[in-house]
Design an enzyme around this catalytic site. Structure first.
Site, mmCIF file in Angstrom:
data_model
loop_
_atom_site.group_PDB
_atom_site.id
_atom_site.type_symbol
_atom_site.label_atom_id
_atom_site.label_comp_id
_atom_site.label_asym_id
_atom_site.label_seq_id
_atom_site.Cartn_x
_atom_site.Cartn_y
_atom_site.Cartn_z
ATOM 1 N N CYS A 2 -17.010 3.421 -2.951
ATOM 2 C CA CYS A 2 -18.366 4.124 -3.430
ATOM 3 C C CYS A 2 -18.411 5.668 -2.851
ATOM 4 C CB CYS A 2 -19.555 3.411 -2.705
ATOM 5 S SG CYS A 2 -19.292 1.523 -3.262
ATOM 6 N N ARG A 27 -12.763 8.807 -6.729
ATOM 7 C CA ARG A 27 -12.533 7.806 -5.650
ATOM 8 C C ARG A 27 -12.705 6.334 -6.305
ATOM 9 N NH1 ARG A 27 -14.678 9.105 -0.388
ATOM 10 N NH2 ARG A 27 -15.459 7.275 -0.171
ATOM 11 N N TRP A 75 -18.655 1.129 -6.565
ATOM 12 C CA TRP A 75 -17.342 0.161 -6.722
ATOM 13 C C TRP A 75 -17.802 -1.134 -6.354
ATOM 14 C CZ3 TRP A 75 -13.436 -2.379 -4.121
ATOM 15 C CH2 TRP A 75 -12.248 -2.684 -4.914
ATOM 16 N N ASN A 99 -23.005 2.866 1.279
ATOM 17 C CA ASN A 99 -21.652 2.562 1.239
ATOM 18 C C ASN A 99 -21.330 1.711 2.108
ATOM 19 O OD1 ASN A 99 -21.109 4.439 -0.950
ATOM 20 N ND2 ASN A 99 -20.091 5.810 0.252
ATOM 21 N N GLY A 100 -20.265 0.629 2.007
ATOM 22 C CA GLY A 100 -19.735 -0.277 3.219
ATOM 23 C C GLY A 100 -20.425 -1.642 2.602
ATOM 24 N N GLU A 476 7.739 2.059 -4.044
ATOM 25 C CA GLU A 476 6.666 3.181 -4.547
ATOM 26 C C GLU A 476 6.705 3.098 -5.968
ATOM 27 O OE1 GLU A 476 4.038 4.205 -3.288
ATOM 28 O OE2 GLU A 476 3.801 6.056 -4.402
ATOM 29 N N LYS A 480 3.709 2.922 -8.587
ATOM 30 C CA LYS A 480 3.217 3.866 -9.378
ATOM 31 C C LYS A 480 3.019 3.363 -10.665
ATOM 32 C CE LYS A 480 1.786 6.105 -7.307
ATOM 33 N NZ LYS A 480 1.715 5.743 -5.983
ATOM 34 N N GLU A 483 0.183 0.683 -11.257
ATOM 35 C CA GLU A 483 -1.349 1.135 -10.996
ATOM 36 C C GLU A 483 -1.834 1.795 -12.257
ATOM 37 O OE1 GLU A 483 -0.363 3.808 -7.563
ATOM 38 O OE2 GLU A 483 -2.416 3.056 -6.914
ATOM 39 N N HIS A 499 19.193 -13.589 -4.593
ATOM 40 C CA HIS A 499 18.577 -14.487 -3.911
ATOM 41 C C HIS A 499 17.363 -14.989 -4.557
ATOM 42 C CE1 HIS A 499 21.437 -13.990 -0.752
ATOM 43 N NE2 HIS A 499 21.243 -12.439 -0.710
ATOM 44 N N LYS A 595 -9.844 5.604 -5.001
ATOM 45 C CA LYS A 595 -9.078 6.444 -4.280
ATOM 46 C C LYS A 595 -9.172 6.258 -2.865
ATOM 47 C CE LYS A 595 -6.361 10.012 -3.749
ATOM 48 N NZ LYS A 595 -5.043 9.805 -3.919
HETATM 49 O O1 M6R Z 1 -5.973 6.757 1.848
HETATM 50 P P1 M6R Z 1 -4.782 5.766 2.184
HETATM 51 O O2 M6R Z 1 -3.316 6.335 2.096
HETATM 52 O O3 M6R Z 1 -4.997 5.101 3.357
HETATM 53 O O4 M6R Z 1 -4.989 4.552 1.072
HETATM 54 C C1 M6R Z 1 -4.033 3.359 1.001
HETATM 55 C C2 M6R Z 1 -3.906 2.936 -0.427
HETATM 56 O O5 M6R Z 1 -5.223 2.428 -0.609
HETATM 57 C C3 M6R Z 1 -3.194 4.046 -1.095
HETATM 58 O O6 M6R Z 1 -1.887 4.287 -1.083
HETATM 59 C C4 M6R Z 1 -3.161 3.324 -2.877
HETATM 60 O O7 M6R Z 1 -2.169 2.219 -2.796
HETATM 61 C C5 M6R Z 1 -3.021 4.338 -3.695
HETATM 62 N N1 M6R Z 1 -3.714 3.996 -4.900
HETATM 63 C C6 M6R Z 1 -1.682 4.566 -4.298
HETATM 64 O O8 M6R Z 1 -1.236 5.237 -5.267
#
Ligand code: M6R
Length: 600
Positions: A2, A27, A75, A99-100, A476, A480, A483, A499, A595
């Site tokens: 949010c 975000r 969100w 927010n929260g 990673e 990517k 996501e 395994h 984000k």
């Molecule tokens: O802001 P942060 O690095 O703490 O965020 C952690 C994860 O939420 C963040 O890396 C998330 O996995 C991304 N969407 C990766 O692309």
């Protein structure tokens, strides 16, 4: 997650709020809304989906003249993403954005319902505004009513509240979720006050800002000169937050990695020396192990860092996923340096893990991209990654700079401990610079990956495999892809395939193999052969052609595995981008993601 925006001043409130929300869009959100209080009238607009829907809703509304306003991108956590559940939430004469998470909202709601107050949403936030109005009925003083309200809330919050009973004031409170107050001038050169949950919407508007501490609450009235506590100057660098001609922020951010990596090194790496002034007060001689703790991409950077620190500095490293760490009553040792890694500096799990380590008396270090973020403020020491604003939800340049900071840290520790000779140090620095150059995107190579991407739109899934530090890179690469393409992808250490995972190998399985020439090449080659023998479709990333592959993405020949690491990182990012584009997905704002994850 949010986002919050607030404004007091003479300019058109609607556009300031909407523009602010646009800056917070990256975000991630599923609904949005604004409320404007001007000439005693409270006007509220909400909508589900993209901001354009909200803009359309309030097209005919104007609010020139003095007034105030609050806005929110939501969100969903409690209750579906519907218009009713979108913020601002309202009572009879007041509106609130939050927010929260209010953890005790059930009991508050029940007691307010017993008083005859009715609720229309499924959210936790709505209790705040009803509780405020209930207290106001008894106390008759809005600020007292606000204070009483906040004192009853349990959980995390950043709150802005406006009320017709005090039409020149914004009430605010902060605990566990970020909230910033900004001060600037409106178009009549009068003082204007801004609120936001991050810097981005304030750039170009506020000249100075104050990052509120947990447990703060207050009221800001229009008119008069306000002195912000502990003010900080805000840079006006809006350009760097724009797309620079690229279609997507993610693409722009991939392309600028070589520049930001140099920024990350600046002042820290010279021709034959590593220096981290930020750690000058840290007594490394008392540190006998390091814990790296993070979430998501930052967690992958942490694993990469563990290989680097153990190999270069010969110091024991443990890696923790923050959300797991915080609830398992971990055993912490006095001489452990606790390092959290975060792009945003606001990730709730990482922040709480950091607080837990501090409560246990550990020395803490935050590796973070956002100065003044909660993690930076909470850590004993901090190293900024200097990636600049990252807008794409899928992290790219933040990952690159995190790995670079960890690499520098490994060398810095080795240098301090006297286990790095001058010659070795010089060589390492040369390698770092070569690694930075390797992230410069070659347009031809990009085109090749783009063409290739059309062969990877079907099948039943992807394995990304690698060994050693290429294992976190494989993780990673898979993250990517999943996501932004929504295709199923997993990262594995290649030696693990036999395994269990190899059972999935068939014609419909894509295997992206990271095959560095300078690290365990023969080992990974035999793992790939095993997959190839079972008909998996192999896409090899390597400098030399590997005859067992179906597709080959060539990287230039380098003499060090870390240069290959950074070169392959870029390939994996572009590969994910191009697959997602072909599938017609919103690359910068993938579904279901945010984000900055400020709730656990
Ligand atoms: O802001 P942060 O690095 O703490 O965020 C952690 C994860 O939420 C963040 O890396 C998330 O996995 C991304 N969407 C990766 O692309």
């Amino acid at each position: 997650m949010c986002g919050i925006i607030g404004y007091i001043g003479n300019d058109e409130k609607k556009s300031i709020l909407l523009n602010g929300l646009k800056e917070l869009e990256y975000r991630g959100y599923d609904s949005s809304g604004i409320s404007v209080l001007s000439e005693g009238e409270l006007s509220t607009f909400k909508s589900v989906g993209k901001l354009i829907n909200l803009e359309r809703k309030c097209e005919g509304f104007h609010s020139s003249g003095f007034g105030l306003g609050i806005g929110h991108t939501r969100w969903a956590t409690h209750g579906k993403p519907t218009e009713v559940n979108a913020h601002p939430h309202f009572g009879k004469f007041s509106n609130v954005v939050h927010n929260g998470i209010i953890e005790n909202y059930h009991s508050i709601k029940e007691s307010l319902q017993q008083q005859g107050r009715s609720f229309i949403s499924q959210t936790d936030t709505e209790v705040i505004v009803h509780l405020f109005e209930s207290h106001l009925e008894n106390l008759k003083n809005p600020f007292e009513a606000f204070k009483h309200t906040i004192s009853e809330l349990k959980g995390a919050y950043a709150i802005l509240l406006i009320t017709q009973k005090s039409p020149d004031t914004i009430y605010y409170a902060k605990n566990g979720s970020p909230l910033i107050i900004g001060r600037g001038k409106d178009s009549k050169d009068a003082e204007a006050i801004y609120f936001a949950s991050s810097d981005a919407p304030l750039i170009g508007l506020a000249s100075e800002v104050c990052y509120l501490e947990d447990g703060t609450l207050g009221a800001i009235k229009a008119g008069g000169f306000h002195t912000l506590p502990n003010p900080k100057l805000l840079s006006g660098d809006k350009l760097s937050a724009q797309k620079d001609g690229f279609t997507f922020f993610m693409e722009k951010e991939i392309y600028e990695q070589h520049k930001v990596l140099l920024e990350t090194m600046m002042g820290r790496v010279s021709e034959d020396n590593f220096s981290l002034e930020e750690l000058s007060e840290l007594d490394l001689s008392s540190v006998d192990s390091i814990t790296l703790c993070a979430c998501g991409t930052s967690y992958h950077a942490a694993i990469a860092g563990s290989y680097l620190i153990e190999r270069i500095a010969r110091l024991k490293v443990k890696v923790e996923i923050a959300s797991e760490f915080r609830y398992r009553n971990p055993i912490l040792q006095a001489n452990e340096l606790f390092v959290v890694i975060s792009q945003s500096g606001e990730t709730a799990d990482t922040l709480e893990a950091l607080k837990l380590a501090k409560r246990n008396g550990l020395k803490t270090l935050g590796i973070c991209n956002v100065d003044n973020s909660s993690i930076v403020r909470e850590s004993d020491f901090s190293l900024l990654t200097r990636a600049g604003i990252e807008k794409g939800v899928a992290s790219t340049k933040a990952f690159a700079t995190q790995v670079m900071v960890l690499w520098i840290l490994a060398n810095f520790i080795a240098q301090k401990c006297g286990i790095l000779s001058k010659a070795a140090m010089k060589q390492e620095i040369k390698t770092m610079l070569e690694a930075v150059r390797a992230t410069e995107v070659d347009k031809k190579a990009h085109e090749h990956i783009k063409r290739l991407s059309r062969r990877y739109l079907h099948g039943h899934g992807f394995f990304f495999i690698g060994r050693d530090i290429f294992y976190p890179l494989a993780l990673e690469g898979a993250l990517k892809l999943k996501e932004i393409s929504y295709l199923h992808a997993e990262g594995y250490p290649s030696g693990e395939m036999k395994h269990g995972p190899i059972a999935l190998a068939d014609l419909g399985l894509f295997c992206v193999a990271l095959m560095p020439q300078n690290l365990l090449y023969d080992k990974i080659k035999s793992n790939v052969e095993e997959l190839s023998a079972r008909d998996a479709m192999i896409c090899a990333l390597s400098a030399e052609y590997y005859e067992g592959c179906d597709d080959w993405i060539a990287i230039p020949k380098y003499s060090h595995y870390m240069v290959e690491f950074f070169a392959m990182m870029v390939v994996l990012q572009i590969f994910a981008l191009e697959v997602a584009v072909r599938l017609g997905n919103d690359v910068d704002m993938p579904r279901n993601l945010a984000k900055s994850v400020t709730v656990e």
